[in-house]
Enzyme design. Structure first.
Site, PDB file in Angstrom:
ATOM      1  N   ASN A 228       0.862  -1.173   0.000  1.00  0.00           N
ATOM      2  CA  ASN A 228       0.000   0.000   0.000  1.00  0.00           C
ATOM      3  C   ASN A 228       0.902   1.227   0.000  1.00  0.00           C
ATOM      4  OD1 ASN A 228      -1.749   2.078   0.511  1.00  0.00           O
ATOM      5  ND2 ASN A 228      -2.763   1.104   2.251  1.00  0.00           N
TER       6      ASN A 228
ATOM      7  N   ARG B 159      -2.418  -1.974  -3.692  1.00  0.00           N
ATOM      8  CA  ARG B 159      -3.590  -1.117  -3.550  1.00  0.00           C
ATOM      9  C   ARG B 159      -3.425   0.065  -4.498  1.00  0.00           C
ATOM     10  NH1 ARG B 159      -4.617   3.538   0.529  1.00  0.00           N
ATOM     11  NH2 ARG B 159      -6.803   3.991   0.093  1.00  0.00           N
TER      12      ARG B 159
ATOM     13  N   HIS C 256     -12.418   3.593  -0.442  1.00  0.00           N
ATOM     14  CA  HIS C 256     -12.456   2.622   0.672  1.00  0.00           C
ATOM     15  C   HIS C 256     -13.146   1.329   0.227  1.00  0.00           C
ATOM     16  CE1 HIS C 256     -12.430   6.111   3.844  1.00  0.00           C
ATOM     17  NE2 HIS C 256     -11.194   5.665   3.667  1.00  0.00           N
TER      18      HIS C 256
ATOM     19  N   ARG D  23     -11.013  16.421   6.578  1.00  0.00           N
ATOM     20  CA  ARG D  23     -11.807  16.806   5.399  1.00  0.00           C
ATOM     21  C   ARG D  23     -13.203  17.224   5.809  1.00  0.00           C
ATOM     22  NH1 ARG D  23     -10.482  11.414   2.881  1.00  0.00           N
ATOM     23  NH2 ARG D  23      -8.354  11.613   2.105  1.00  0.00           N
TER      24      ARG D  23
ATOM     25  N   GLU E 132      -8.381  -4.538   5.158  1.00  0.00           N
ATOM     26  CA  GLU E 132      -8.159  -4.240   3.745  1.00  0.00           C
ATOM     27  C   GLU E 132      -7.030  -5.081   3.162  1.00  0.00           C
ATOM     28  OE1 GLU E 132      -8.481  -0.075   5.247  1.00  0.00           O
ATOM     29  OE2 GLU E 132      -9.044   0.374   3.179  1.00  0.00           O
TER      30      GLU E 132
END
Ligand code: ADP
Length: 383
Positions: A11, A76, A165, A226, A369
């Site tokens: 990742n 990823r 996601h 965010r 993940e």
């Protein structure tokens, strides 16, 4: 001869490379680690250097990239655009196509691409697979994926809801169905992935039908830094009235908003502590966060029609009983009843936190993940 049953998951983020080695034969994870502060003082100079560091770390543990037990590398990749709707075996052509998507994810895709290139140079003979953060959302119908803007402009610039996601929403929705003792095809699930980034998705029978993030990960829920949803006119207003440049507004909404913007902290643990001390800004940040979450629970309940479960995952979702309780308070009318005792218990596995009478099950499901990427990668590599 030893069977090749291991998958290395990489990742490559903007400033770090995380890796995990998973053995698909026995479920073990012989190695994992992270190389941080890429491009910063004291860190690896660039992603190529970071990847070589990962290779050295693995070598040092006798688990090098040259091991015959390694079956594949799974990467990823953040943005797959409309081109990639599932895990993809990497070829030169695939790398070129991912490069074409850089304008959609200027922060993320370049790091992902470097990771792919370096790993392919190190093991050109090994199957390498790209697993996209957007792919699980490729099934979202046009009615939910399209923004109501001029169609020609949208088509020309690829402006639509992609969602992110995806590996987490895929893994958690499936694990939630399993927790209910159902096949994924028989379960409608709202997944609330609440980490530093946060997103919600509506999954009908294992198929994603809506999600809160959009063209970029900025839309939707309130996140650590965010803003999530704002009136787009806020951007024009800041340009006209505050004289801010586009890149300044971009940084404001992505890096200095959300919980951090509201109260100066982006960690829910600190916000909880400060609320306990009567801090009004922390209280407001929590309330705005929770209000947005409730809006999406309501919206996705309507999108799905029938909801079998609501699943909380990622750092905040898995650990904050206070957020879960506030998000679902007084929703008995929607068939949602949290069990305060179960909800307050700190545990690590997937578990139900609703009452026996709750029509909608409420679950806490730790996301994984890396497992999801390894599973997709292994399936393609051994096909
Ligand atoms: P990322 O999106 O970076 O993968 P995580 O899923 O690990 O992030 O979530 C990180 C966030 O989880 C932290 O910023 C913090 O707000 C929250 N968090 C972690 N542990 C707890 C906890 N015990 N209680 C409340 N929030 C927590």
């Amino acid at each position: 001869m030893t069977a090749a049953t291991r998958v290395l998951v990489l990742n490559s983020g903007s400033s770090s490379v995380k890796y995990q080695l998973l053995d698909m034969a026995d479920g073990s994870r012989p190695a994992s680690g992270v190389v941080e502060r890429i491009g910063e003082e004291g860190g690896a100079a660039d992603h190529a250097e970071a990847l070589r560091q990962v290779a050295r770390d693995l070598d040092g543990q006798g688990l090098g990239l040259d091991s015959p037990r390694l079956a594949a590398v799974g990467h990823r990749v953040v943005h797959g655009g409309t081109r990639f709707t599932g895990p993809t075996l990497i070829t030169d052509e695939v790398v070129e196509e991912i490069e074409k998507l850089v304008p959609l994810a200027p922060l993320h895709n370049p790091a992902n691409i470097t990771g792919i290139k370096v790993a392919r140079r190190l093991r050109p003979d090994l199957p390498q697979v790209a697993v996209f953060d957007t792919a699980f959302h490729a099934t979202i119908p046009e009615a939910a994926a399209r923004y109501a803007i001029d169609a020609a402009t949208a088509d020309r610039y690829g402006i639509r809801r992609y969602g992110f996601h995806g590996t987490s929403h895929a893994y958690v929705s499936r694990a939630t169905a399993a927790l209910l003792g159902r096949e994924p095809a028989d379960a409608n699930v709202i997944v609330l992935h609440l980490g530093n980034g946060a997103s919600a998705s509506a999954v009908r029978g294992g198929v994603c039908v809506d999600t809160s993030m959009g063209l970029t990960p900025l839309e939707g829920l309130v996140m650590g830094t965010r803003s999530g949803d704002v009136d787009p006119a806020v951007v024009f207003h800041l340009e006209r009235v505050a004289g801010m440049r586009t890149d300044e507004i971009d940084a404001l909404l992505n890096k200095r908003s959300g919980l951090l913007g509201l109260c100066g902290a982006n960690d829910m643990r600190e916000i909880g502590r400060r609320m306990g001390e009567g801090d009004a800004a922390a209280r407001l940040a929590f309330d705005v966060y929770v209000h947005r979450l409730r809006r999406y629970v309501g919206a996705f309940t309507a999108v799905l029609g029938r909801v079998d479960a609501i699943a909380f995952t990622a750092g905040v979702g898995e650990n904050s009983a206070a957020v879960r309780a506030a998000a679902l308070r007084d929703l008995e009318g929607l068939g949602i009843a949290l069990d305060p005792v179960h909800n307050a218990v700190r545990a690590s596995g997937a578990r139900l936190v609703s009452t026996a009478a709750s029509r909608v099950a409420v679950a806490v499901v730790p996301t994984d993940e890396e497992f999801e990427i390894a599973r997709d990668t292994y399936a393609l590599a051994s096909a």
